[in-house]
Design a protein around this motif. Structure first.
Motif, mmCIF file in Angstrom:
data_model
loop_
_atom_site.group_PDB
_atom_site.id
_atom_site.type_symbol
_atom_site.label_atom_id
_atom_site.label_comp_id
_atom_site.label_asym_id
_atom_site.label_seq_id
_atom_site.Cartn_x
_atom_site.Cartn_y
_atom_site.Cartn_z
ATOM 1 N N GLN A 1 0.710 -1.082 -0.316
ATOM 2 C CA GLN A 1 -0.070 0.246 0.051
ATOM 3 C C GLN A 1 0.794 0.952 0.192
ATOM 4 O O GLN A 1 0.277 2.329 -0.502
ATOM 5 C CB GLN A 1 -0.828 -0.350 1.472
ATOM 6 C CG GLN A 1 -2.065 -1.174 1.040
ATOM 7 C CD GLN A 1 -3.354 -0.585 2.452
ATOM 8 O OE1 GLN A 1 -3.593 -0.006 2.463
ATOM 9 N NE2 GLN A 1 -3.478 -1.439 2.682
ATOM 10 N N VAL A 2 2.135 1.306 0.485
ATOM 11 C CA VAL A 2 2.570 2.735 0.604
ATOM 12 C C VAL A 2 3.636 2.569 -1.019
ATOM 13 O O VAL A 2 3.492 3.627 -1.326
ATOM 14 C CB VAL A 2 3.887 1.948 1.887
ATOM 15 C CG1 VAL A 2 5.186 3.041 1.312
ATOM 16 C CG2 VAL A 2 2.901 2.347 3.495
ATOM 17 N N GLU A 3 3.883 0.927 -1.398
ATOM 18 C CA GLU A 3 4.167 1.222 -2.524
ATOM 19 C C GLU A 3 3.425 2.061 -4.074
ATOM 20 O O GLU A 3 3.687 3.258 -4.001
ATOM 21 C CB GLU A 3 4.788 -0.214 -2.900
ATOM 22 C CG GLU A 3 6.236 -0.273 -2.476
ATOM 23 C CD GLU A 3 6.288 -1.914 -3.092
ATOM 24 O OE1 GLU A 3 4.911 -2.232 -3.737
ATOM 25 O OE2 GLU A 3 7.874 -2.114 -3.097
ATOM 26 N N SER A 4 2.104 1.563 -3.751
ATOM 27 C CA SER A 4 0.888 3.025 -4.536
ATOM 28 C C SER A 4 0.977 3.422 -3.431
ATOM 29 O O SER A 4 0.556 5.460 -4.656
ATOM 30 C CB SER A 4 -0.772 1.646 -3.799
ATOM 31 O OG SER A 4 -1.590 2.772 -4.609
ATOM 32 N N ALA A 5 1.090 4.118 -2.590
ATOM 33 C CA ALA A 5 0.787 5.559 -2.582
ATOM 34 C C ALA A 5 1.965 6.377 -2.998
ATOM 35 O O ALA A 5 1.689 7.837 -3.352
ATOM 36 C CB ALA A 5 0.780 5.600 -1.241
ATOM 37 N N SER A 6 3.327 6.042 -2.925
ATOM 38 C CA SER A 6 4.286 6.257 -3.411
ATOM 39 C C SER A 6 4.720 7.019 -5.308
ATOM 40 O O SER A 6 5.079 7.883 -5.250
ATOM 41 C CB SER A 6 5.554 6.260 -3.335
ATOM 42 O OG SER A 6 5.823 4.744 -3.837
ATOM 43 N N GLY A 7 3.559 6.315 -5.702
ATOM 44 C CA GLY A 7 2.915 6.019 -7.051
ATOM 45 C C GLY A 7 4.368 6.664 -8.195
ATOM 46 O O GLY A 7 4.509 7.256 -8.720
ATOM 47 N N GLY A 8 5.699 5.393 -7.425
ATOM 48 C CA GLY A 8 6.817 5.881 -8.203
ATOM 49 C C GLY A 8 7.482 7.543 -8.196
ATOM 50 O O GLY A 8 8.239 7.626 -8.797
ATOM 51 N N LEU A 9 7.216 8.467 -7.135
ATOM 52 C CA LEU A 9 7.170 9.474 -6.988
ATOM 53 C C LEU A 9 8.766 9.806 -5.693
ATOM 54 O O LEU A 9 9.127 10.807 -5.900
ATOM 55 C CB LEU A 9 6.763 10.513 -6.951
ATOM 56 C CG LEU A 9 4.729 10.340 -8.147
ATOM 57 C CD1 LEU A 9 4.043 11.450 -8.103
ATOM 58 C CD2 LEU A 9 6.115 10.773 -9.742
ATOM 59 N N PHE A 10 8.778 9.062 -5.061
ATOM 60 C CA PHE A 10 9.426 8.799 -4.058
ATOM 61 C C PHE A 10 9.844 8.084 -2.651
ATOM 62 O O PHE A 10 9.160 7.452 -3.593
ATOM 63 C CB PHE A 10 9.126 9.883 -3.000
ATOM 64 C CG PHE A 10 7.692 9.956 -2.866
ATOM 65 C CD1 PHE A 10 6.951 9.246 -1.391
ATOM 66 C CD2 PHE A 10 6.576 10.585 -2.956
ATOM 67 C CE1 PHE A 10 6.266 8.544 -1.537
ATOM 68 C CE2 PHE A 10 5.098 10.474 -2.773
ATOM 69 C CZ PHE A 10 5.274 9.829 -2.012
ATOM 70 N N ASP A 11 10.786 7.575 -2.602
ATOM 71 C CA ASP A 11 10.910 6.632 -1.825
ATOM 72 C C ASP A 11 10.750 6.708 -0.406
ATOM 73 O O ASP A 11 10.500 8.258 0.525
ATOM 74 C CB ASP A 11 12.676 6.540 -1.334
ATOM 75 C CG ASP A 11 12.958 6.520 -2.989
ATOM 76 O OD1 ASP A 11 12.529 5.510 -3.630
ATOM 77 O OD2 ASP A 11 14.765 5.575 -3.218
ATOM 78 N N VAL A 12 10.437 5.456 0.264
ATOM 79 C CA VAL A 12 9.946 5.353 1.949
ATOM 80 C C VAL A 12 10.886 4.774 2.665
ATOM 81 O O VAL A 12 10.858 4.091 2.342
ATOM 82 C CB VAL A 12 8.769 5.247 2.000
ATOM 83 C CG1 VAL A 12 8.234 5.117 3.150
ATOM 84 C CG2 VAL A 12 7.914 6.250 1.147
ATOM 85 N N SER A 13 11.353 4.722 3.791
ATOM 86 C CA SER A 13 11.734 4.186 5.028
ATOM 87 C C SER A 13 10.867 4.223 5.840
ATOM 88 O O SER A 13 10.289 5.237 6.749
ATOM 89 C CB SER A 13 13.059 4.645 4.750
ATOM 90 O OG SER A 13 13.864 3.929 5.922
ATOM 91 N N LEU A 14 10.731 3.255 6.453
ATOM 92 C CA LEU A 14 9.721 2.432 7.547
ATOM 93 C C LEU A 14 10.554 2.212 8.471
ATOM 94 O O LEU A 14 11.278 0.861 7.775
ATOM 95 C CB LEU A 14 8.510 1.384 7.369
ATOM 96 C CG LEU A 14 7.816 2.114 5.914
ATOM 97 C CD1 LEU A 14 6.817 0.867 5.846
ATOM 98 C CD2 LEU A 14 6.132 3.793 6.804
ATOM 99 N N THR A 15 10.856 2.877 10.140
ATOM 100 C CA THR A 15 11.637 1.931 10.734
ATOM 101 C C THR A 15 11.173 1.316 11.990
ATOM 102 O O THR A 15 10.240 2.485 12.836
ATOM 103 C CB THR A 15 12.297 3.038 11.172
ATOM 104 O OG1 THR A 15 13.501 3.351 10.090
ATOM 105 C CG2 THR A 15 13.576 2.634 12.574
ATOM 106 N N PHE A 16 11.224 0.071 11.834
ATOM 107 C CA PHE A 16 10.027 -0.346 13.852
ATOM 108 C C PHE A 16 11.221 -0.223 14.568
ATOM 109 O O PHE A 16 12.181 -0.101 14.671
ATOM 110 C CB PHE A 16 9.865 -1.622 13.518
ATOM 111 C CG PHE A 16 8.664 -1.790 12.008
ATOM 112 C CD1 PHE A 16 7.451 -1.646 12.104
ATOM 113 C CD2 PHE A 16 9.276 -1.988 11.308
ATOM 114 C CE1 PHE A 16 6.135 -1.968 11.034
ATOM 115 C CE2 PHE A 16 7.988 -1.765 9.850
ATOM 116 C CZ PHE A 16 7.152 -1.865 10.402
#
Length: 337
Positions: A142-157
């Motif tokens: 879902q995060v990949e879909s939200a980014s739409g290929g326009l930016f990278d996302v980092s999730l840290t637990f």
């Protein structure tokens, strides 16, 4: 042979027979479609052919194995495939140690595998399951879909989660969109308070320039919380209504719960010998826990055998049941405590 896999009809003949009428969405069919460009996938499929060939020969003519083969052809996800593959690994381990067994009777509450003595009576039961944090794959998709290929996302637990409920997934996606629309230099923290986890979890969400890559990691630090989450998940696997019924389905005959933790984060860092000690001394092994013992195992797609295993027995077991499982572990060369 279902068309579209790029696989010759005579390649891996037993596997192809087991996949009769399986759709292209079947996890093994998906692997077949990728093997032309990925040698590791090809090696995994070859290993699987070796496994099912041995099982096919051993179970020839057995009605329960015929039913299992039908179930195999209907698997709908990689998670389901890996859980059934874990059953195959254990069946092969029993065969390799010349231990008699048959599959459980699925028409009644039964463990997956019934270990037999020389007379054919049930000596012990083995119930197999797998654990991986719930919804992390869905979160990434879902995060990949939200980014739409326009930016990278980092999730840290800050600790390893046992579960991410749908509401948390929505909160993380909302944070991604908020950050993308504003100042991407700062992060946003999404708290997770869920009794399925070993404790509160914080997810730090950050976005930056890129092409839609999503990365997630557990923050470095003391491994107690990470491995604690694994221990929690292992015991949780045995207390659901269905699993509990299977644990007590053989009366006084002990049933061992085997949990595949191959996909459970840092669980692989602890060897089977240590897992055995930790499980045997765990406070969750109460007198009412439905299984006589828990085994933690790992498997690898390029190997037909167990990668590692450790067995912890309940401290509340009767002496005869304890001896039965200790003898079984000794024959299998499994660390047991």
């Amino acid at each position: 042979m279902t068309s579209g896999t790029g696989q010759l009809p005579d390649a891996r003949p037993v596997l192809q027979r087991w996949l009769t009428n399986a759709p292209l969405t079947h996890p093994v069919r998906v692997m077949e479609a990728a093997e032309g460009t990925n040698p590791s996938v090809r090696a995994s499929l070859d290993t699987l052919e070796t496994m099912v060939s041995a099982l096919d020969t051993a179970g020839a003519g057995d009605a329960r194995w015929r039913k299992k083969i039908v179930e195999f052809g209907k698997l709908a996800s990689m998670g389901q495939f890996l859980e059934m593959r874990a059953e195959f690994v254990l069946a092969l381990a029993l065969s390799g140690a010349k231990i008699g067994y048959q599959l459980g009777d699925t028409t009644v509450s039964n463990p997956d595998i019934l270990v037999q003595d020389r007379s054919g009576s049930a000596l012990a039961g083995i119930e197999v399951t797998a654990r991986a944090p719930q919804n992390i794959n869905e979160l990434v998709e879902q995060v990949e879909s939200a980014s739409g290929g326009l930016f990278d996302v980092s999730l840290t637990f800050d600790r390893y989660p046992s579960r991410l409920q749908p509401a948390i997934v929505k909160d993380v996606v909302a944070a991604v969109r908020t950050l993308a629309a504003g100042d991407t230099a700062v992060g946003q923290v999404v708290p997770v308070d869920d009794p399925k986890n070993a404790g509160p979890v914080k997810i730090t969400v950050q976005v930056g320039p890129g092409t839609g890559v999503v990365r997630w990691e557990v923050a470095g630090g003391v491994l107690d919380s990470v491995l604690g989450a694994s221990e929690y998940a292992v015991f949780e696997a045995g207390i659901g209504e269905q699993k509990a019924a299977q644990g007590g389905s053989l009366g006084g005959t002990p049933v061992l719960l085997v949990v595949d933790v191959s996909r459970y984060g840092a669980a692989w860092l602890r060897p089977g010998t240590v897992w055995a000690q930790r499980l045997a001394g765990h406070a969750k092994f109460t007198p009412v826990f439905p299984f006589a013992g828990i085994a933690v195992m790992r498997q690898s797609l390029d190997q037909p055998s167990l990668v590692d295993v450790g067995v912890g027995l309940s401290p509340h077991l009767p002496r005869s049941a304890r001896q039965t499982l200790q003898d079984l572990c000794k024959t299998l060369d499994w660390p047991c405590a």
